[in-house]
Enzyme design. Structure first.
Site, PDB file in Angstrom:
ATOM      1  N   ASP A  31       0.821  -1.211   0.000  1.00  0.00           N
ATOM      2  CA  ASP A  31       0.000   0.000   0.000  1.00  0.00           C
ATOM      3  C   ASP A  31       0.859   1.266   0.000  1.00  0.00           C
ATOM      4  O   ASP A  31       0.500   2.267  -0.609  1.00  0.00           O
ATOM      5  CB  ASP A  31      -0.912   0.019   1.234  1.00  0.00           C
ATOM      6  CG  ASP A  31      -2.027  -1.005   1.108  1.00  0.00           C
ATOM      7  OD1 ASP A  31      -2.112  -1.681   0.055  1.00  0.00           O
ATOM      8  OD2 ASP A  31      -2.807  -1.140   2.071  1.00  0.00           O
ATOM      9  N   GLU A  89       3.648   1.849  -1.441  1.00  0.00           N
ATOM     10  CA  GLU A  89       4.112   2.135  -2.800  1.00  0.00           C
ATOM     11  C   GLU A  89       2.952   2.708  -3.625  1.00  0.00           C
ATOM     12  O   GLU A  89       3.107   3.685  -4.358  1.00  0.00           O
ATOM     13  CB  GLU A  89       4.656   0.835  -3.423  1.00  0.00           C
ATOM     14  CG  GLU A  89       4.958   0.860  -4.914  1.00  0.00           C
ATOM     15  CD  GLU A  89       6.141   1.760  -5.281  1.00  0.00           C
ATOM     16  OE1 GLU A  89       6.750   2.332  -4.361  1.00  0.00           O
ATOM     17  OE2 GLU A  89       6.407   1.922  -6.487  1.00  0.00           O
ATOM     18  N   ASP A 112       0.345   4.277  -2.443  1.00  0.00           N
ATOM     19  CA  ASP A 112       0.055   5.622  -1.929  1.00  0.00           C
ATOM     20  C   ASP A 112       1.050   6.645  -2.475  1.00  0.00           C
ATOM     21  O   ASP A 112       0.696   7.782  -2.760  1.00  0.00           O
ATOM     22  CB  ASP A 112       0.088   5.639  -0.392  1.00  0.00           C
ATOM     23  CG  ASP A 112      -1.101   4.901   0.206  1.00  0.00           C
ATOM     24  OD1 ASP A 112      -2.105   4.702  -0.501  1.00  0.00           O
ATOM     25  OD2 ASP A 112      -1.030   4.506   1.387  1.00  0.00           O
ATOM     26  N   GLU A 132     -11.985   7.662  15.034  1.00  0.00           N
ATOM     27  CA  GLU A 132     -12.408   6.265  14.873  1.00  0.00           C
ATOM     28  C   GLU A 132     -11.235   5.446  14.359  1.00  0.00           C
ATOM     29  O   GLU A 132     -10.430   5.958  13.584  1.00  0.00           O
ATOM     30  CB  GLU A 132     -13.536   6.178  13.822  1.00  0.00           C
ATOM     31  CG  GLU A 132     -14.685   7.095  14.126  1.00  0.00           C
ATOM     32  CD  GLU A 132     -15.784   7.037  13.060  1.00  0.00           C
ATOM     33  OE1 GLU A 132     -15.775   6.129  12.202  1.00  0.00           O
ATOM     34  OE2 GLU A 132     -16.658   7.909  13.100  1.00  0.00           O
ATOM     35  N   LYS A 153      -9.326   3.252  11.879  1.00  0.00           N
ATOM     36  CA  LYS A 153      -9.532   3.008  10.449  1.00  0.00           C
ATOM     37  C   LYS A 153      -9.388   1.513  10.201  1.00  0.00           C
ATOM     38  O   LYS A 153      -8.281   0.978  10.126  1.00  0.00           O
ATOM     39  CB  LYS A 153      -8.546   3.808   9.608  1.00  0.00           C
ATOM     40  CG  LYS A 153      -8.828   3.653   8.130  1.00  0.00           C
ATOM     41  CD  LYS A 153      -8.043   4.631   7.293  1.00  0.00           C
ATOM     42  CE  LYS A 153      -8.405   4.484   5.833  1.00  0.00           C
ATOM     43  NZ  LYS A 153      -8.060   3.167   5.282  1.00  0.00           N
ATOM     44  N   GLU A 187     -17.656  -1.159   7.631  1.00  0.00           N
ATOM     45  CA  GLU A 187     -16.528  -1.931   7.115  1.00  0.00           C
ATOM     46  C   GLU A 187     -16.724  -3.416   7.437  1.00  0.00           C
ATOM     47  O   GLU A 187     -17.001  -3.765   8.589  1.00  0.00           O
ATOM     48  CB  GLU A 187     -15.245  -1.417   7.791  1.00  0.00           C
ATOM     49  CG  GLU A 187     -13.979  -1.833   7.100  1.00  0.00           C
ATOM     50  CD  GLU A 187     -13.539  -0.862   5.990  1.00  0.00           C
ATOM     51  OE1 GLU A 187     -14.341   0.013   5.563  1.00  0.00           O
ATOM     52  OE2 GLU A 187     -12.387  -1.000   5.548  1.00  0.00           O
ATOM     53  N   LYS A 193      -2.982   8.101   8.515  1.00  0.00           N
ATOM     54  CA  LYS A 193      -2.495   6.721   8.330  1.00  0.00           C
ATOM     55  C   LYS A 193      -1.314   6.394   9.234  1.00  0.00           C
ATOM     56  O   LYS A 193      -0.483   7.253   9.511  1.00  0.00           O
ATOM     57  CB  LYS A 193      -2.082   6.541   6.868  1.00  0.00           C
ATOM     58  CG  LYS A 193      -3.263   6.556   5.914  1.00  0.00           C
ATOM     59  CD  LYS A 193      -3.336   5.250   5.168  1.00  0.00           C
ATOM     60  CE  LYS A 193      -4.457   5.236   4.154  1.00  0.00           C
ATOM     61  NZ  LYS A 193      -4.327   4.205   3.162  1.00  0.00           N
TER      62      LYS A 193
HETATM   63  P1  NAD Z   1      -8.715   4.500   2.199  1.00  0.00           P
HETATM   64  O1  NAD Z   1      -8.507   3.103   2.627  1.00  0.00           O
HETATM   65  O2  NAD Z   1      -7.531   5.378   2.268  1.00  0.00           O
HETATM   66  O3  NAD Z   1      -9.913   5.162   3.040  1.00  0.00           O
HETATM   67  C1  NAD Z   1     -11.316   5.051   2.792  1.00  0.00           C
HETATM   68  C2  NAD Z   1     -11.913   3.786   3.327  1.00  0.00           C
HETATM   69  O4  NAD Z   1     -11.635   3.665   4.686  1.00  0.00           O
HETATM   70  C3  NAD Z   1     -13.422   3.748   3.306  1.00  0.00           C
HETATM   71  O5  NAD Z   1     -13.915   3.431   2.062  1.00  0.00           O
HETATM   72  C4  NAD Z   1     -13.712   2.686   4.312  1.00  0.00           C
HETATM   73  O6  NAD Z   1     -13.758   1.430   3.685  1.00  0.00           O
HETATM   74  C5  NAD Z   1     -12.513   2.705   5.207  1.00  0.00           C
HETATM   75  N1  NAD Z   1     -12.795   2.999   6.610  1.00  0.00           N
HETATM   76  C6  NAD Z   1     -12.321   2.250   7.631  1.00  0.00           C
HETATM   77  N2  NAD Z   1     -12.727   2.726   8.793  1.00  0.00           N
HETATM   78  C7  NAD Z   1     -13.486   3.816   8.533  1.00  0.00           C
HETATM   79  C8  NAD Z   1     -14.191   4.738   9.347  1.00  0.00           C
HETATM   80  N3  NAD Z   1     -14.177   4.640  10.669  1.00  0.00           N
HETATM   81  N4  NAD Z   1     -14.872   5.743   8.738  1.00  0.00           N
HETATM   82  C9  NAD Z   1     -14.868   5.871   7.391  1.00  0.00           C
HETATM   83  N5  NAD Z   1     -14.213   5.024   6.566  1.00  0.00           N
HETATM   84  C10 NAD Z   1     -13.530   4.009   7.126  1.00  0.00           C
HETATM   85  O7  NAD Z   1      -9.267   4.613   0.797  1.00  0.00           O
HETATM   86  P2  NAD Z   1      -9.668   3.505  -0.224  1.00  0.00           P
HETATM   87  O8  NAD Z   1     -10.092   4.295  -1.407  1.00  0.00           O
HETATM   88  O9  NAD Z   1     -10.568   2.482   0.355  1.00  0.00           O
HETATM   89  O10 NAD Z   1      -8.344   2.738  -0.525  1.00  0.00           O
HETATM   90  C11 NAD Z   1      -7.232   3.371  -0.915  1.00  0.00           C
HETATM   91  C12 NAD Z   1      -6.104   2.673  -0.229  1.00  0.00           C
HETATM   92  O11 NAD Z   1      -6.105   1.303  -0.573  1.00  0.00           O
HETATM   93  C13 NAD Z   1      -4.802   3.231  -0.711  1.00  0.00           C
HETATM   94  O12 NAD Z   1      -4.426   4.339   0.059  1.00  0.00           O
HETATM   95  C14 NAD Z   1      -3.897   2.056  -0.593  1.00  0.00           C
HETATM   96  O13 NAD Z   1      -3.351   2.054   0.716  1.00  0.00           O
HETATM   97  C15 NAD Z   1      -4.813   0.875  -0.800  1.00  0.00           C
HETATM   98  N6  NAD Z   1      -4.664   0.367  -2.171  1.00  0.00           N
HETATM   99  C16 NAD Z   1      -3.613  -0.404  -2.412  1.00  0.00           C
HETATM  100  C17 NAD Z   1      -3.397  -0.908  -3.682  1.00  0.00           C
HETATM  101  C18 NAD Z   1      -2.221  -1.791  -3.931  1.00  0.00           C
HETATM  102  O14 NAD Z   1      -2.006  -2.188  -5.069  1.00  0.00           O
HETATM  103  N7  NAD Z   1      -1.462  -2.133  -2.918  1.00  0.00           N
HETATM  104  C19 NAD Z   1      -4.280  -0.592  -4.721  1.00  0.00           C
HETATM  105  C20 NAD Z   1      -5.359   0.216  -4.445  1.00  0.00           C
HETATM  106  C21 NAD Z   1      -5.547   0.708  -3.170  1.00  0.00           C
END
Ligand code: NAD
Length: 336
Positions: free
Chosen positions: A36, A38, A40, A117, A119, A177, A319
């Site tokens: 993640d 990388e 990000d 909260e 995450k 979640e 994060k």
């Molecule tokens: P995110 O994980 O940065 O944040 C949004 C998500 O957080 C929400 O959709 C929800 O599912 C979650 N969440 C958990 N607790 C919560 C709370 N208390 N209130 C609100 N939301 C909560 O964003 P995202 O769009 O879900 O994912 C992006 C992240 O996923 C990236 O930053 C990366 O770290 C990871 N990612 C990794 C890859 C990879 O190839 N490794 C690819 C895509 C995404």
């Protein structure tokens, strides 16, 4: 076009195509090929470049959407209210800047009340209750369209099939979640090892892979958990509380679980204290978290702050520092 402009264009295209591939692997295949941190880093590079060249932003850029298009194996669900993502703060300074922006936008110098909260590291789902009954569950997908996973969500024991209310509203959508407890994840991988099957990379992948099974019988065996963190669409026969925290209490009284770690704090220093405390306790929690979500508590202030393309201005995910290494993701045979 000058050479420089050509270069920027090329860089943008390279980043977009790389990120789109990673999104597909992560959201559709539940099988990421890079850590993640990388992902990000690349995402940030793209956002920064687009901010410098707003005229080059294209509608199909990964920054203009939340996740990836749903898989074709599931029926499509259109979210009446989009399910957005969250902006990230990677460190202390970015958190302080977020708080400053909130204060400035609201023209307020006193401490803002926030809800902190954990995450949860799982996947976002929307649960729709009509006349008190769970009628539809959907993944977030790309934020406007997700997958219909109702049959699978029904197998999760902490998701009530019926709300605990005598006179339920016509419609209420609860968002939260789906995740896997560390203990369930270890048991699942132990079983996989015994059977010589592939193991999951982490609880997040295990949760996503388990929820997005076309056969709900498999999901039922996977021991998934759920915590609610917000409401979506709500019909006007339900009187909504005026703060986010009170809405979470309303969700609890409907019979849905909310994490006990959720706290109301005042001002940035208390947000940072909450972060340090939970970071220290991270390993002893029963589930994995990858940071803290800070949300402005007052709904009125949230409405004044509004949204940008893919995230609200009134919330931020602070994060935790990256833990995983590329080597963790490579060299092990992962299961989807
Ligand atoms: P995110 O994980 O940065 O944040 C949004 C998500 O957080 C929400 O959709 C929800 O599912 C979650 N969440 C958990 N607790 C919560 C709370 N208390 N209130 C609100 N939301 C909560 O964003 P995202 O769009 O879900 O994912 C992006 C992240 O996923 C990236 O930053 C990366 O770290 C990871 N990612 C990794 C890859 C990879 O190839 N490794 C690819 C895509 C995404």
């Amino acid at each position: 076009m000058t050479n420089k402009a050509d270069n920027v264009q090329e860089q943008l295209e390279r980043l977009r195509s790389l990120i789109s591939d990673y999104n597909y692997q992560y959201y559709v295949l539940d099988d990421p090929s890079v850590p993640d941190s990388e992902y990000d880093r690349l995402y940030r590079e793209l956002t920064q470049l687009e901010n410098k060249h707003p005229d080059l932003i294209t509608a199909d850029s990964p920054t203009q959407r939340v996740g990836a298009k749903p898989d074709s194996g599931f029926a499509e669900v259109v979210h009446e209210l989009p399910m957005l993502s969250l902006d990230n703060a990677m460190d202390h300074d970015e958190m302080v800047n977020f708080n400053r922006r909130v204060n400035e936008r609201l023209g307020q110098s006193s401490d803002i009340e926030y809800v902190c909260e954990p995450k949860l590291d799982g996947l976002a789902v929307s649960l729709l209750y009509e006349d008190g009954l769970l009628t539809r569950a959907a993944t977030r997908g790309d934020g406007s369209q997700g997958e219909n996973i109702t049959l699978n969500a029904r197998t999760i024991r902490s998701i009530p099939l019926k709300l605990r209310l005598e006179k339920p509203p016509k419609k209420i959508e609860v968002r939260g979640e789906v995740f896997m407890l560390k203990s369930a994840f270890e048991a699942l991988n132990d079983d996989a090892r015994e059977q010589g099957a592939k193991v999951f990379a982490n609880p997040r992948n295990a949760a996503a892979g388990s929820l997005r099974q076309l056969d709900p019988q498999i999901t039922a065996k996977r021991n998934l958990s759920f915590y609610a963190y917000s409401m979506g669409l709500v019909s006007d026969d339900f009187e909504l509380a005026e703060s986010h925290f009170d809405r979470l209490q309303q969700i609890k009284s409907l019979g849905l679980p909310v994490s006990d770690e959720v706290k109301v704090v005042k001002g940035i220093s208390e947000c940072l204290a909450y972060y340090s405390d939970i970071l220290q306790r991270r390993d002893s929690l029963e589930y994995e978290i990858d940071g803290v979500v800070n949300k402005v508590n007052s709904i009125e202030l949230q409405e004044r702050l509004g949204f940008v393309a893919r995230a609200p201005r009134w919330a931020i995910a602070h994060k935790f520092p990256a833990q995983e290494e590329v080597t963790q993701l490579l060299g092990v045979d992962f299961q989807v």
